[in-house]
Design an enzyme around this catalytic site. Structure first.
Site, PDB file in Angstrom:
ATOM      1  CB  VAL A 239      45.428 -77.106  66.848  1.00  0.00           C
ATOM      2  CG1 VAL A 239      46.664 -76.594  66.131  1.00  0.00           C
ATOM      3  CG2 VAL A 239      45.000 -78.462  66.282  1.00  0.00           C
TER       4      VAL A 239
ATOM      5  CD1 TRP B 249      46.497 -72.351  66.879  1.00  0.00           C
ATOM      6  CD2 TRP B 249      46.139 -70.204  66.353  1.00  0.00           C
ATOM      7  NE1 TRP B 249      46.254 -71.675  68.043  1.00  0.00           N
ATOM      8  CE2 TRP B 249      46.028 -70.345  67.760  1.00  0.00           C
ATOM      9  CE3 TRP B 249      45.953 -68.934  65.792  1.00  0.00           C
ATOM     10  CZ2 TRP B 249      45.743 -69.280  68.604  1.00  0.00           C
ATOM     11  CZ3 TRP B 249      45.656 -67.868  66.635  1.00  0.00           C
ATOM     12  CH2 TRP B 249      45.559 -68.048  68.023  1.00  0.00           C
TER      13      TRP B 249
ATOM     14  CE1 TYR C  13      43.025 -67.170  77.599  1.00  0.00           C
ATOM     15  CE2 TYR C  13      44.869 -66.494  78.976  1.00  0.00           C
ATOM     16  CZ  TYR C  13      44.276 -66.599  77.733  1.00  0.00           C
ATOM     17  OH  TYR C  13      44.941 -66.141  76.623  1.00  0.00           O
TER      18      TYR C  13
ATOM     19  CB  VAL D 255      50.471 -71.066  68.837  1.00  0.00           C
ATOM     20  CG1 VAL D 255      50.212 -71.565  67.441  1.00  0.00           C
ATOM     21  CG2 VAL D 255      49.392 -70.071  69.263  1.00  0.00           C
TER      22      VAL D 255
ATOM     23  CB  CYS E 105      48.727 -66.819  71.539  1.00  0.00           C
ATOM     24  SG  CYS E 105      49.005 -68.068  72.813  1.00  0.00           S
TER      25      CYS E 105
END
Length: 330
Positions: free
Chosen positions: A112, A79, A177, A114, A46
């Site tokens: 969720v 994750w 993106y 990170v 990521c």
């Protein structure tokens, strides 16, 4: 996992960060800076999480904030810690990062993400606010920086850094993106045009200066690097950002190599995790889930000659971090 939310025009809309508490030196936020209390949970795939890994590394906070590395391949609960023995994080004792989210808010049913910082004693998620996490590592955690650590967010340059970061986020970090997840031809082309216009602008800016702001590394360079290092491996083909490869943009390619070869950078990059995550998890873009064999990575070590522009990576009194890879650290 990135949620593919688009508006009526087919434009990708990035979800906000639900948990935005801050960890502060004086504890006024409710969370006090304390060595050993918090765990940084990341995926090396990521780009947003890689910023935090890199800043932590440059500042020498490895012994102050521990690191958990999630499997680059997610399942329906996002994750997971399947890289660790018994599929549990050895410090937090959980199988999924979602468990820390639930500890913070049992009613939460959103995505969720990170990076995430978790309070070890309580197991609660403190923050997933990736833009603020790295700024706070540079400012609120300053007492624990290693000797010779660079000032990645100098007071006198903050306005310029913030301005550059906003432009780069909109058109480049998030721009790839917006191109890759666009749900209409018009939305895709708008994102594509903005991306390459900004890369041309960055090339012009960096043609006469080694770093984006000032004469040493700053937060602005960190944020651009984590997108550039993924560009040819993922964004060029997978996200249809294919006007040019990074290797075909001479200034940005030399700039990216300069950063990659700077102590602290390369040790936070894992191309295997990057490629497997994007090509196997985002199966709506790649139904076969086949991971490309390329690109050739050998060029990352080629001479860049950027030192001729002046400046020093860590500032006039700074020193490089110890040359130790952390990819195996849990």
């Amino acid at each position: 996992m990135t949620k593919l939310t688009t508006n009526d025009s087919g434009e990708f809309v990035r979800a906000g960060n639900r948990f935005d508490d801050r960890i502060t030196a004086d504890g006024s936020s409710g969370w006090l800076v304390e060595p050993g209390r918090y765990r940084l949970v990341v995926s090396l795939a990521c780009p947003w999480a890689s910023r935090a890994v890199l800043v932590r590394r440059l500042l020498g906070l490895q012994d102050v904030i521990s690191l958990a590395i999630a499997d680059p391949i997610q399942d329906e609960r996002s994750w997971r810690f399947t890289l660790d023995p018994d599929g549990r994080d050895p410090v937090l004792g959980i199988r999924y990062l979602a468990e820390a989210y639930a500890a913070a808010d049992p009613s939460y049913d959103g995505g969720v993400s990170v990076p995430a910082i978790v309070d070890v004693p309580s197991g609660r998620l403190v923050t997933n606010d990736y833009p603020q996490i790295t700024l706070d590592l540079s400012t609120e955690w300053r007492e624990y920086h290693r000797p010779g650590a660079p000032d990645l967010y100098p007071q006198e340059w903050r306005d310029e850094i913030d301005e550059i970061n906003e432009l780069v986020f909109t058109d480049v970090n998030n721009g790839v993106y917006r191109a890759g997840f666009a749900a209409s031809q018009e939305a895709y082309e708008q994102a594509y045009d903005a991306l390459f216009a900004r890369l041309d602008w960055l090339s012009e800016r960096l043609a006469t200066r080694r770093y984006l702001v000032g004469d040493h590394l700053t937060e602005a360079d960190v944020r651009l690097f984590t997108t550039l290092v993924r560009f040819d491996a993922v964004y060029h083909g997978h996200f249809k950002c294919n006007r040019h490869k990074l290797t075909e943009l001479p200034v940005l390619w030399a700039y990216a190599r300069d950063l990659y070869q700077t102590p602290g950078f390369a040790g936070t990059v894992n191309f295997d995790h990057i490629k497997r995550h994007y090509y196997q998890v985002l199966d709506q873009l790649n139904p076969s889930r086949i991971v490309p064999a390329g690109p050739d990575l050998s060029g990352w070590q080629d001479p860049h000659h950027r030192e001729e522009l002046g400046g020093t990576p860590f500032g006039p009194d700074g020193t490089p971090p110890p040359d130790v890879s952390e990819l195996g650290v849990r």
